[in-house]
Design an enzyme around this catalytic site. Structure first.
Site, PDB file in Angstrom:
ATOM      1  N   ARG A   1       0.736  -1.221   0.097  1.00  0.00           N
ATOM      2  CA  ARG A   1      -0.344   0.245  -0.008  1.00  0.00           C
ATOM      3  C   ARG A   1       1.036   1.073  -0.141  1.00  0.00           C
ATOM      4  O   ARG A   1       0.387   2.351   0.446  1.00  0.00           O
ATOM      5  CB  ARG A   1      -0.369  -0.166   1.275  1.00  0.00           C
ATOM      6  CG  ARG A   1      -2.240  -1.261   1.025  1.00  0.00           C
ATOM      7  CD  ARG A   1      -3.293  -0.826   2.152  1.00  0.00           C
ATOM      8  NE  ARG A   1      -4.454  -2.238   1.780  1.00  0.00           N
ATOM      9  CZ  ARG A   1      -4.110  -3.254   2.789  1.00  0.00           C
ATOM     10  NH1 ARG A   1      -3.497  -2.837   3.330  1.00  0.00           N
ATOM     11  NH2 ARG A   1      -4.993  -4.177   2.798  1.00  0.00           N
TER      12      ARG A   1
ATOM     13  N   LYS B   1       4.089  11.820 -10.663  1.00  0.00           N
ATOM     14  CA  LYS B   1       2.057  10.783 -11.921  1.00  0.00           C
ATOM     15  C   LYS B   1       3.411   9.668 -12.355  1.00  0.00           C
ATOM     16  O   LYS B   1       4.359   9.583 -12.949  1.00  0.00           O
ATOM     17  CB  LYS B   1       2.912  11.754 -13.508  1.00  0.00           C
ATOM     18  CG  LYS B   1       1.132  12.104 -13.038  1.00  0.00           C
ATOM     19  CD  LYS B   1       1.139  13.398 -14.709  1.00  0.00           C
ATOM     20  CE  LYS B   1       0.006  13.776 -14.680  1.00  0.00           C
ATOM     21  NZ  LYS B   1      -0.145  14.540 -15.824  1.00  0.00           N
TER      22      LYS B   1
ATOM     23  N   GLU C   1      10.825  18.741 -23.963  1.00  0.00           N
ATOM     24  CA  GLU C   1      10.262  18.738 -22.962  1.00  0.00           C
ATOM     25  C   GLU C   1      10.803  20.258 -22.412  1.00  0.00           C
ATOM     26  O   GLU C   1      10.069  21.262 -21.792  1.00  0.00           O
ATOM     27  CB  GLU C   1       9.764  17.238 -21.810  1.00  0.00           C
ATOM     28  CG  GLU C   1       9.713  16.500 -22.395  1.00  0.00           C
ATOM     29  CD  GLU C   1       7.805  16.204 -22.343  1.00  0.00           C
ATOM     30  OE1 GLU C   1       7.665  17.632 -21.667  1.00  0.00           O
ATOM     31  OE2 GLU C   1       7.434  15.126 -22.065  1.00  0.00           O
TER      32      GLU C   1
ATOM     33  N   LYS D   1       7.904  22.916 -13.506  1.00  0.00           N
ATOM     34  CA  LYS D   1       7.047  22.303 -13.454  1.00  0.00           C
ATOM     35  C   LYS D   1       6.803  22.058 -11.855  1.00  0.00           C
ATOM     36  O   LYS D   1       5.350  22.037 -11.118  1.00  0.00           O
ATOM     37  CB  LYS D   1       7.960  20.798 -13.706  1.00  0.00           C
ATOM     38  CG  LYS D   1       7.016  19.393 -13.349  1.00  0.00           C
ATOM     39  CD  LYS D   1       7.050  18.466 -14.263  1.00  0.00           C
ATOM     40  CE  LYS D   1       5.477  17.376 -14.103  1.00  0.00           C
ATOM     41  NZ  LYS D   1       6.274  16.189 -14.562  1.00  0.00           N
TER      42      LYS D   1
ATOM     43  N   GLU E   1      -4.343  17.698 -10.432  1.00  0.00           N
ATOM     44  CA  GLU E   1      -4.923  17.656 -12.256  1.00  0.00           C
ATOM     45  C   GLU E   1      -6.418  17.916 -11.881  1.00  0.00           C
ATOM     46  O   GLU E   1      -7.057  17.241 -12.998  1.00  0.00           O
ATOM     47  CB  GLU E   1      -3.787  16.818 -13.333  1.00  0.00           C
ATOM     48  CG  GLU E   1      -3.870  17.343 -14.515  1.00  0.00           C
ATOM     49  CD  GLU E   1      -3.406  16.754 -15.671  1.00  0.00           C
ATOM     50  OE1 GLU E   1      -4.304  15.647 -16.548  1.00  0.00           O
ATOM     51  OE2 GLU E   1      -2.289  16.710 -15.488  1.00  0.00           O
TER      52      GLU E   1
ATOM     53  N   ARG F   1      -2.741  22.123 -13.712  1.00  0.00           N
ATOM     54  CA  ARG F   1      -1.216  21.268 -14.245  1.00  0.00           C
ATOM     55  C   ARG F   1      -2.111  20.536 -15.816  1.00  0.00           C
ATOM     56  O   ARG F   1      -0.509  19.848 -16.152  1.00  0.00           O
ATOM     57  CB  ARG F   1      -1.468  19.870 -13.350  1.00  0.00           C
ATOM     58  CG  ARG F   1      -0.185  19.004 -13.787  1.00  0.00           C
ATOM     59  CD  ARG F   1       0.369  17.941 -12.340  1.00  0.00           C
ATOM     60  NE  ARG F   1       1.065  17.115 -12.568  1.00  0.00           N
ATOM     61  CZ  ARG F   1       1.642  16.102 -12.019  1.00  0.00           C
ATOM     62  NH1 ARG F   1       1.500  16.493 -10.910  1.00  0.00           N
ATOM     63  NH2 ARG F   1       2.978  15.138 -12.157  1.00  0.00           N
TER      64      ARG F   1
ATOM     65  N   ASN G   1       0.717  18.984 -20.292  1.00  0.00           N
ATOM     66  CA  ASN G   1       0.172  18.215 -21.559  1.00  0.00           C
ATOM     67  C   ASN G   1       0.284  18.830 -22.845  1.00  0.00           C
ATOM     68  O   ASN G   1      -0.167  17.734 -23.952  1.00  0.00           O
ATOM     69  CB  ASN G   1      -0.884  17.671 -21.005  1.00  0.00           C
ATOM     70  CG  ASN G   1      -1.558  16.733 -19.844  1.00  0.00           C
ATOM     71  OD1 ASN G   1      -0.213  16.020 -19.734  1.00  0.00           O
ATOM     72  ND2 ASN G   1      -2.073  16.679 -18.875  1.00  0.00           N
TER      73      ASN G   1
ATOM     74  N   HIS H   1       1.055  16.527 -26.113  1.00  0.00           N
ATOM     75  CA  HIS H   1       1.060  15.370 -25.750  1.00  0.00           C
ATOM     76  C   HIS H   1      -0.630  14.255 -25.964  1.00  0.00           C
ATOM     77  O   HIS H   1      -0.258  13.039 -26.453  1.00  0.00           O
ATOM     78  CB  HIS H   1       0.423  14.889 -23.240  1.00  0.00           C
ATOM     79  CG  HIS H   1       2.310  15.311 -23.417  1.00  0.00           C
ATOM     80  ND1 HIS H   1       2.870  16.329 -23.079  1.00  0.00           N
ATOM     81  CD2 HIS H   1       3.295  14.102 -22.482  1.00  0.00           C
ATOM     82  CE1 HIS H   1       3.859  16.518 -22.960  1.00  0.00           C
ATOM     83  NE2 HIS H   1       4.183  14.636 -22.478  1.00  0.00           N
TER      84      HIS H   1
ATOM     85  N   HIS I   1       0.287  11.451 -28.070  1.00  0.00           N
ATOM     86  CA  HIS I   1       0.634  10.073 -27.939  1.00  0.00           C
ATOM     87  C   HIS I   1      -0.434   9.453 -28.899  1.00  0.00           C
ATOM     88  O   HIS I   1      -0.422   8.087 -29.290  1.00  0.00           O
ATOM     89  CB  HIS I   1      -0.117   9.686 -26.440  1.00  0.00           C
ATOM     90  CG  HIS I   1       0.216  10.443 -25.735  1.00  0.00           C
ATOM     91  ND1 HIS I   1      -0.765  10.849 -23.904  1.00  0.00           N
ATOM     92  CD2 HIS I   1       1.128  10.509 -24.685  1.00  0.00           C
ATOM     93  CE1 HIS I   1       0.612  10.538 -22.847  1.00  0.00           C
ATOM     94  NE2 HIS I   1       1.929  10.682 -23.521  1.00  0.00           N
TER      95      HIS I   1
ATOM     96  N   HIS J   1       9.344   9.693 -27.432  1.00  0.00           N
ATOM     97  CA  HIS J   1       8.078   9.720 -27.096  1.00  0.00           C
ATOM     98  C   HIS J   1       8.629  11.399 -26.928  1.00  0.00           C
ATOM     99  O   HIS J   1       7.463  12.336 -26.913  1.00  0.00           O
ATOM    100  CB  HIS J   1       8.268   9.884 -24.943  1.00  0.00           C
ATOM    101  CG  HIS J   1       7.032  10.529 -24.469  1.00  0.00           C
ATOM    102  ND1 HIS J   1       5.728  10.771 -24.421  1.00  0.00           N
ATOM    103  CD2 HIS J   1       7.596  11.772 -22.955  1.00  0.00           C
ATOM    104  CE1 HIS J   1       4.963  11.093 -24.054  1.00  0.00           C
ATOM    105  NE2 HIS J   1       5.988  12.278 -22.916  1.00  0.00           N
TER     106      HIS J   1
END
Length: 369
Positions: A121, A143, A185, A227, A237, A242, A246, A249, A253, A267
């Site tokens: 956990r 993330k 980035e 960031k 987000e 936030r 993206n 992206h 993606h 990427h």
């Protein structure tokens, strides 16, 4: 060495940026390494460069490094990869108060972070990012995720690291293509929220990619600080702030999915091309000047990054690319928000975009040039 705090209620941590951090990793990690045995996950390419260095640092501090070395590449971010990491961590008797070291690029950081979010956990982990992309983006902000057949990063969790050590010396070992992909980035932070930093990138991007350590230090420190500010405002987000990270992206993606999440399109390359597409689409709907859209393309071209879909050799249409977008994790109540631009340095979240128009736009881009 620069120290950049990521300020979160009860879970704040530092991002340290400088040279030689991996050689002195045991000292930097300090009391976070509470046991003699220290579990480290990496891939074969990174291990060839840095396993001996990190092992020596830990051994000098009286620690016993325990290594899991995975095959390199995006395929490691899978259910099978996740099972292998978690089974290994359990076999190593990792406890909730322990910290696992994630040594590598974004794939390793995402995979290890997700494994640690679930293990008993939730146990701790420390990011040791060795790529420019990981240092300026994926290692910061918590993330974590794996990929599935349905799409990229669709299974994951928010799980913050306890420390990030961004060793600029690692950048000297990167292939030129990987360095350029990471630079995408860096450029993103200028395009979405800092016109002055965008101008700096236009003037100094070649130095960053060419290995100038001072330019790389400024690029990494500025990107991490940007960031960190955004993550502190909107960790999970939920407010939309936030989500601006993206930029590029959603388009990117879709292109990664169409090219099979393979080396055909890294990427960072997808993000660069996605930023160009976001800028052009913003101009198409009248929200961005054609001049600013052209400047984004210019910055991407100058870095040696892809700026035209047609160069990818994709034989599908715009509708197929939009179909990939429908699996985007940012889908909300049946709509897909897009990060678009009003100017360089001013991104915004548009929840009213018609996907049919995006499909037509993507079809036009496939046929262009």
């Amino acid at each position: 060495m620069a120290v950049i705090p990521v300020e979160l209620a009860g879970r704040s941590y530092e991002v340290r940026v400088g040279e030689g951090l991996l050689q002195d990793a045991a000292t930097h990690c300090g009391a976070l390494l509470r046991k003699d045995r220290v579990p480290i996950v990496t891939d074969a390419n990174v291990a060839a460069q840095w396993q001996d260095t990190l092992s020596a640092s830990l051994a000098a501090a009286g620690k016993q490094p325990r290594w899991l070395v995975l095959d390199p590449g995006e395929s490691a971010k899978s259910w099978q990869g996740l099972q292998r990491v978690t089974d290994w961590l359990l076999a190593e008797e990792v406890e909730r108060g322990d910290h696992v070291l994630a040594l590598g690029g974004g794939v390793i950081g995402d995979l290890v972070g997700f494994a640690c979010s679930m293990l008993k956990r939730g146990c701790g982990f420390i990011q040791l990012p060795t790529t420019l992309l990981a240092q300026v983006d994926s290692s910061v902000g918590g993330k974590t995720a794996i990929n599935t057949a349905a799409g990229k990063n669709l299974i994951g969790a928010f799980h913050q690291p306890s420390l990030v050590l961004a060793d600029l010396g690692a950048l000297a070992t990167l292939p030129a293509r990987e360095l350029r992909a990471g630079y995408a980035e860096v450029l993103k932070y200028g395009v979405l929220g800092d016109a002055g930093f965008f101008d700096w990138c236009l003037e100094n991007g070649a130095d960053v990619i060419g290995g100038d350590v001072r330019a790389q230090a400024y690029a990494v420190e500025s990107s991490v600080a940007a960031k960190a500010r955004i993550v502190a405002q909107d960790e999970r987000e939920t407010s939309g702030t936030r989500a601006l990270l993206n930029l590029g992206h959603t388009f990117g993606h879709a292109l990664e999915a169409e090219t099979g999440f393979s080396d055909r399109l890294l990427h960072g390359e997808a993000v660069a091309l996605g930023m160009v597409l976001a800028a052009r689409y913003s101009a198409r709907i009248g929200n961005l000047s054609l001049e600013d859209a052209a400047r984004v393309t210019q910055a991407v071209d100058a870095a040696g990054l892809p700026s035209e879909i047609s160069a990818l050799g994709i034989d599908s249409g715009g509708e197929a690319l939009v179909a990939h977008m429908l699996h985007d994790k940012k889908m909300d109540a049946g709509t897909l928000p897009f990060v678009l631009l009003r100017s360089i340095g001013e991104a915004y979240l548009d929840r009213e975009v018609a996907l049919s128009d995006v499909a037509a736009f993507m079809g036009e881009q496939l046929q262009a040039h």
